[in-house]
Write a protein that holds these residues in place. Structure first.
Motif, PDB file in Angstrom:
ATOM      1  N   ALA A 104     -14.068  -8.850   2.785  1.00 27.68           N
ATOM      2  CA  ALA A 104     -14.211  -7.430   2.453  1.00 27.68           C
ATOM      3  C   ALA A 104     -14.500  -6.683   3.754  1.00 27.68           C
ATOM      4  N   VAL A 154      -9.841  -7.249   1.387  1.00 27.81           N
ATOM      5  CA  VAL A 154     -10.069  -5.921   0.816  1.00 27.81           C
ATOM      6  C   VAL A 154     -10.412  -4.994   1.973  1.00 27.81           C
ATOM      7  N   ALA A 204     -11.141 -10.029  -5.626  1.00 24.23           N
ATOM      8  CA  ALA A 204     -10.490 -10.842  -4.597  1.00 24.23           C
ATOM      9  C   ALA A 204     -11.128 -12.217  -4.508  1.00 24.23           C
ATOM     10  N   ALA A 213     -13.394  -4.446  -6.053  1.00 24.19           N
ATOM     11  CA  ALA A 213     -12.204  -5.059  -5.468  1.00 24.19           C
ATOM     12  C   ALA A 213     -12.559  -6.373  -4.771  1.00 24.19           C
ATOM     13  N   ALA A 270      -9.710  -0.203  -1.137  1.00 14.20           N
ATOM     14  CA  ALA A 270     -10.777   0.093  -2.100  1.00 14.20           C
ATOM     15  C   ALA A 270     -11.644   1.220  -1.569  1.00 14.20           C
TER      16      ALA A 270
END
Length: 579
Positions: free
Chosen positions: A98, A126, A187, A183, A155
């Protein structure tokens, strides 16, 4: 006959207090009148819970001060570095990556292509954004087509606003995109549905204060100086933690230290991974708590005395707070401020009801006193909303001292009793003073002091126009208790005997009680120091005859005032902590 009248008056007063307390509690809960205060109780519960330890499924790659010191490069870093970090994390077995850095503008084509290639190879990245066009499209990584080709997700990294600027919640979606936490959880293979966000947001279940979640420096990951097992099977949040990047937030965690945006997102991701564990308790339980807290003291006073009823209510409210904390530790969030408000109103109403009954037993003209008390209570009910830090014990002491001082000056018993009732609303005008001034712990500046000086005029305006002699006297006291004997007071600059005697009496009493009472911004003065201060103000601030009478009265007050201050401290313990 007086006993029967007092009993009947007490039942009516207790019923009124109980209905008022419960009605206000239920109405405020139904309308959610003070969400910021209720949120503050959640912050307090996080503080009491403390940290739960670093989670095992989320870790942060921190763009920290060490990264800037080691890499010797200004922000933003070259995207080839981000590409290398993504490749490194992917090779280390990261469950999902992320990336809380916004890649919306093109930079060096070689660097941009390197970043695109790393994202495409990882296929579990993400990417954060706060910029979305009206059609819900974003320029992250060059646009929607590039994101799709790289099997990446954009996101929304925005954090929903909250009362007092404190981050407490995260959203399911914003700007037409899934939120960053949702998100990232997806993921990582964790499904999370919109139904888990009843009002579109959910409470973040913070694992502890800033620094709780494990962090590895961006520079160390870039150079390969880390244990690969650190990231295996985990969701890795890459983001800024260096204070110079100004991505810091106040949160509902266990300290007042700000938390970096990356760590806020990591806590939100942990919350999403675990299905939003913090859930609101059922509404019916809040209703039961409001009924129980609001009714306990008034109904209890019908069987036992005011003191026992007060202690019973105190114990019950303390028990409810303990239950709320235990359930919070078990991920159930009970409403706290609304039952506490009902309990406080019920307790104050019970004390008021007991006082009315005792006064009715002593006073043959019960009807006029009852009507006067009812009108005053109705007006005082408005003042409860003001959240003035002075407690009801302060107003009761003002009334008691005014009555004693009036008797010392030769007033009749009936006149002194009327003064006692009227003086308890001497500061009602403070309901119009902003909290930023009224609750300020330090000295007021000139503009703030000018605003504060308006409260006698406001109080008189609130009370004016009544045909009731008691309310008329209360209006006089509210307007004149800050006038000075030498004419330098306010609001009208009255001097000497042009100041009504009721105002001169209340002026002495108000200053004395303020001096000997503890407040958040000062310690209580010793009694002898307070009396010396009154004598210094004689013939300048105060009527010399009133000061002399107070000096004669003072030796008889010590025990009564000590008991009142003890009750005041107990009442203060019932109030929920601020934000």
């Amino acid at each position: 006959m007086p006993q029967r009248l007092a009993a009947r008056t007490k039942v009516v007063a207790v019923a009124t207090a109980a209905l008022f307390a419960v009605g206000c509690g239920l109405l405020s809960y139904a309308l959610d009148l003070w969400p910021r205060l209720e949120s503050a109780t959640i912050d307090a519960r996080f503080a009491l819970r403390g940290g739960t330890g670093a989670p095992s499924d989320v870790v942060i790659v921190a763009i920290d001060d060490r990264s800037f010191n080691v890499l010797r490069h200004q922000w933003p870093f070259p995207r080839r570095w981000d590409a290398k970090v993504i490749d490194t994390l992917h090779a280390a077995g990261a469950r999902a990556i992320a990336y809380d850095v916004q890649f919306t503008e093109p930079t060096d084509p070689t660097d941009d292509n390197a970043l695109f290639g790393a994202v495409a190879r990882a296929r579990n990245v993400v990417l954060a954004t706060t910029e979305v066009d009206p059609q819900g499209q974003t320029n992250v990584l060059g646009g929607t087509a590039n994101l799709r080709a790289a099997d990446a997700v954009a996101a929304a990294a925005n954090l929903p606003p909250s009362g007092g600027g404190v981050v407490r919640r995260y959203a399911y979606s914003m700007l037409g995109l899934p939120s960053f936490a949702v998100a990232a959880a997806r993921a990582g293979g964790q499904p999370i549905a919109r139904s888990q966000f009843p009002d579109g947001t959910a409470l973040i279940d913070f694992r502890g204060p800033a620094g709780t979640i494990r962090q590895v420096s961006f520079a160390d990951v870039l150079d390969g100086h880390f244990d690969p097992r650190t990231f295996a099977g985990k969701i890795v949040v890459v983001g800024a933690t260096a204070p110079t990047l100004q991505d810091l937030h106040q949160t509902a965690s266990t300290t007042s230290n700000p938390m970096s945006g990356a760590e806020v997102q990591a806590n939100a991701i942990w919350t999403a991974l675990h299905g939003n564990p913090l859930r609101s308790g059922p509404g019916w339980l809040a209703v039961v708590a409001i009924l129980f807290c609001g009714l306990l003291a008034p109904l209890g006073s019908l069987r036992c005395g005011p003191l026992r009823s007060f202690l019973l209510a105190f114990a019950a409210i303390a028990g409810y707070l303990a239950l709320a904390q235990l359930l919070f530790d078990a991920d159930v969030v009970l409403a706290v401020s609304y039952p506490l408000a009902a309990g406080t109103l019920g307790t104050v109403g019970m004390l008021a009801a007991s006082y009315v009954a005792a006064a009715a037993e002593r006073n043959a003209v019960a009807r006029l006193l009852s009507e006067s008390q009812l009108e005053l209570l109705q007006r005082l009910a408005q003042a409860v909303e003001s959240r003035d830090p002075e407690t009801g014990e302060h107003t009761l002491r003002i009334g008691m001292l005014c009555q004693g001082l009036a008797l010392e000056l030769g007033w009749s018993a009936a006149e002194a009793r009327q003064l006692m009732h009227a003086s308890i609303v001497h500061d009602i005008g403070k309901i119009a003073i902003p909290d930023s001034i009224l609750l300020k712990p330090g000295p007021l500046n000139a503009a703030e002091w000018e605003t504060m000086r308006r409260h006698p005029t406001i109080g008189a305006q609130l009370l004016q126009g009544s045909a009731n002699p008691l309310v008329q006297l209360a209006e006089t006291i509210a307007r004149t208790h800050h006038e000075r004997w030498d004419g330098t007071g306010y609001p009208d600059g009255l001097a000497g005997e042009a100041i009504p005697e009721a105002g001169r009496i209340c002026a002495v009493v108000d200053v004395y009680d303020a001096l000997v009472s503890s407040r958040p911004y000062k310690q209580a003065w010793p009694v002898q120091d307070a009396l010396a201060e009154l004598e210094r103000g004689s013939a300048t601030q105060f009527d010399p005859a009133v000061v002399a009478a107070f000096m004669r009265l003072a030796p008889r007050l010590e025990g009564v005032l000590r008991e009142s201050h003890t009750r005041e401290q107990a009442q203060a313990a019932l109030r929920p902590a601020a934000a």
